[in-house]
Enzyme design. Sequence first.
Site, PDB file in Angstrom:
ATOM      1  N   SER A  22     -14.710  14.605  -7.963  1.00 54.35           N
ATOM      2  CA  SER A  22     -13.789  14.323  -9.059  1.00 54.35           C
ATOM      3  C   SER A  22     -12.345  14.412  -8.573  1.00 54.35           C
ATOM      4  O   SER A  22     -12.019  15.305  -7.786  1.00 54.35           O
ATOM      5  CB  SER A  22     -14.025  15.388 -10.136  1.00 54.35           C
ATOM      6  N   PRO A  23     -11.482  13.511  -9.031  1.00 52.55           N
ATOM      7  CA  PRO A  23     -10.069  13.677  -8.674  1.00 52.55           C
ATOM      8  C   PRO A  23      -9.535  14.987  -9.234  1.00 52.55           C
ATOM      9  O   PRO A  23      -9.771  15.307 -10.398  1.00 52.55           O
ATOM     10  CB  PRO A  23      -9.379  12.473  -9.309  1.00 52.55           C
ATOM     11  N   ALA A  57      -5.052  13.223  -8.340  1.00 51.51           N
ATOM     12  CA  ALA A  57      -4.037  12.574  -9.164  1.00 51.51           C
ATOM     13  C   ALA A  57      -2.812  12.304  -8.296  1.00 51.51           C
ATOM     14  O   ALA A  57      -2.166  13.234  -7.811  1.00 51.51           O
ATOM     15  CB  ALA A  57      -3.684  13.476 -10.337  1.00 51.51           C
ATOM     16  N   GLN A  99      -7.020   8.257  -7.517  1.00 48.00           N
ATOM     17  CA  GLN A  99      -6.617   8.246  -8.925  1.00 48.00           C
ATOM     18  C   GLN A  99      -5.103   8.091  -9.014  1.00 48.00           C
ATOM     19  O   GLN A  99      -4.368   8.867  -8.389  1.00 48.00           O
ATOM     20  CB  GLN A  99      -7.041   9.555  -9.606  1.00 48.00           C
ATOM     21  N   TYR A 182      -2.020  13.354 -20.264  1.00 47.22           N
ATOM     22  CA  TYR A 182      -0.946  12.778 -19.455  1.00 47.22           C
ATOM     23  C   TYR A 182      -0.457  11.481 -20.108  1.00 47.22           C
ATOM     24  O   TYR A 182      -0.873  11.153 -21.221  1.00 47.22           O
ATOM     25  CB  TYR A 182      -1.413  12.627 -17.996  1.00 47.22           C
ATOM     26  N   ARG A 230     -10.172   7.062 -16.155  1.00 46.98           N
ATOM     27  CA  ARG A 230     -10.573   8.365 -16.719  1.00 46.98           C
ATOM     28  C   ARG A 230      -9.926   8.462 -18.092  1.00 46.98           C
ATOM     29  O   ARG A 230      -8.701   8.382 -18.208  1.00 46.98           O
ATOM     30  CB  ARG A 230     -10.125   9.511 -15.813  1.00 46.98           C
ATOM     31  N   ARG A 325     -14.943  21.733  -9.424  1.00 42.97           N
ATOM     32  CA  ARG A 325     -15.006  23.154  -9.024  1.00 42.97           C
ATOM     33  C   ARG A 325     -16.243  23.468  -8.194  1.00 42.97           C
ATOM     34  O   ARG A 325     -16.181  24.243  -7.239  1.00 42.97           O
ATOM     35  CB  ARG A 325     -15.036  24.044 -10.271  1.00 42.97           C
TER      36      ARG A 325
HETATM   37  C1  8CM Z   1      -4.830  18.011 -12.248  1.00 44.91           C
HETATM   38  C2  8CM Z   1      -4.543  18.970 -13.205  1.00 44.91           C
HETATM   39  C3  8CM Z   1      -5.061  18.892 -14.469  1.00 44.91           C
HETATM   40  C4  8CM Z   1      -5.900  17.836 -14.809  1.00 44.91           C
HETATM   41  C5  8CM Z   1      -6.209  16.850 -13.860  1.00 44.91           C
HETATM   42  C6  8CM Z   1      -5.674  16.939 -12.574  1.00 44.91           C
HETATM   43  C7  8CM Z   1      -6.001  15.956 -11.649  1.00 44.91           C
HETATM   44  C8  8CM Z   1      -6.840  14.953 -12.005  1.00 44.91           C
HETATM   45  C9  8CM Z   1      -7.355  14.902 -13.300  1.00 44.91           C
HETATM   46  O1  8CM Z   1      -7.031  15.839 -14.190  1.00 44.91           O
HETATM   47  O2  8CM Z   1      -8.089  13.982 -13.673  1.00 44.91           O
HETATM   48  O3  8CM Z   1      -6.406  17.737 -16.043  1.00 44.91           O
END
Ligand code: 8CM
Length: 360
Positions: A22-23, A57, A99, A182, A230, A325
């Site tokens: 996962s990114p 990201a 991503q 975001y 995503r 994780r």
């Molecule tokens: C980083 C912090 C918090 C998030 C994130 C990331 C990086 C990729 C993502 O989500 O998809 O929620």
Amino acid sequence: MAGLLDEFLLKDVVLRNRIAVSPMCQYSSENGFPNDWHFVHLGSRAVGGAGLVVVEATAVSPEGRISPADSGIWLDDHVPPLARISHFLKQYGAVPGIQLAHAGRKASANKPWEGDDHIETGHGGWDTIAPSPVAFGANLPKVPREMNVQEIARIQDAFVAAAKRALAAGFEWLELHFAHGYLAHQFYSPLANHRTDAYGGSFDNRIRFLLETLAAVRKVWPERLPLTVRLSVTDWIAGGVTVEESIELVRRLKAAGLDLLDVSQGFVTPDISKVPWGPGFMIPVASRIRRETGVPTAVGWMITDPHQANEAVRDQHTDLVLLARELLRDPYWPYHAAVKLGSEKAETILPIQYARAVKR
Ligand code: 8CM
């Protein structure tokens, strides 16, 4: 039926299995440049056997970084260190993905282990931008500047330029970050978007930024390569976005060129009290979206058990399983999963340098 360890074909790209990194975000870059930390972090997970490795990201413009230590892709000079990573991932059998992201009102924050709170402008932080001048709240109190239409076009152009650089850097899988509160999610959710122009108000207006950005990126990202999103498909909050609305959005994204949806959730406000946390809690949501839209899916969140992951794929709830994780705890999770599932693929999942030594 295909299981977790079977190949997955999307467009001209074949993943060796259904396990994806996962990114994430390592908060370890300077001026957007990925470095040896990212090379080892991502390279280890390709060596560990994941089918798809999605680079964290990566900000399309400097003010779109969550923190000053985020990776970026707003400069041509960012391409060579990214290309070094994509080349290694490919060499060890993983498809290299990336991503592209813009954090909007959640930008300009300290690293999680340094407080996770907004950094003042002029003290290492910067002024943020968003659809509406409304703060996230809690630890991120900055009031963003409302984007005008020129600024919206500028950010969309930045996504397009970033996609071209990602292609030049050798990536074969592109994900647009439209989730987790975001920038794009700030346009989508009425909880963050209070605009009264063509980019706010009605559903059609709130999804305009997302559809336009995807369509613009699709023009420069080759048809033969997967373009994915995503999406936070629900805010879990009254007045926020819902799964029903997201199903309609996904249908429209599909018409604009979407190849796969990375099904995610939440985080447009600090209120996460209604999130139904539990192992694999997003799998049923992904299943519904996949069934009702016909769009292939990837899904993550609290998936640690290879049997749960395998059944999610085998029972056609999702096409891919995303791990974050759990792959930090164990970069060799794909190998260990193959052993636990009793698959003969356990013998071949690791590179030859390791496989011949660990052979049982
Ligand atoms: C980083 C912090 C918090 C998030 C994130 C990331 C990086 C990729 C993502 O989500 O998809 O929620």
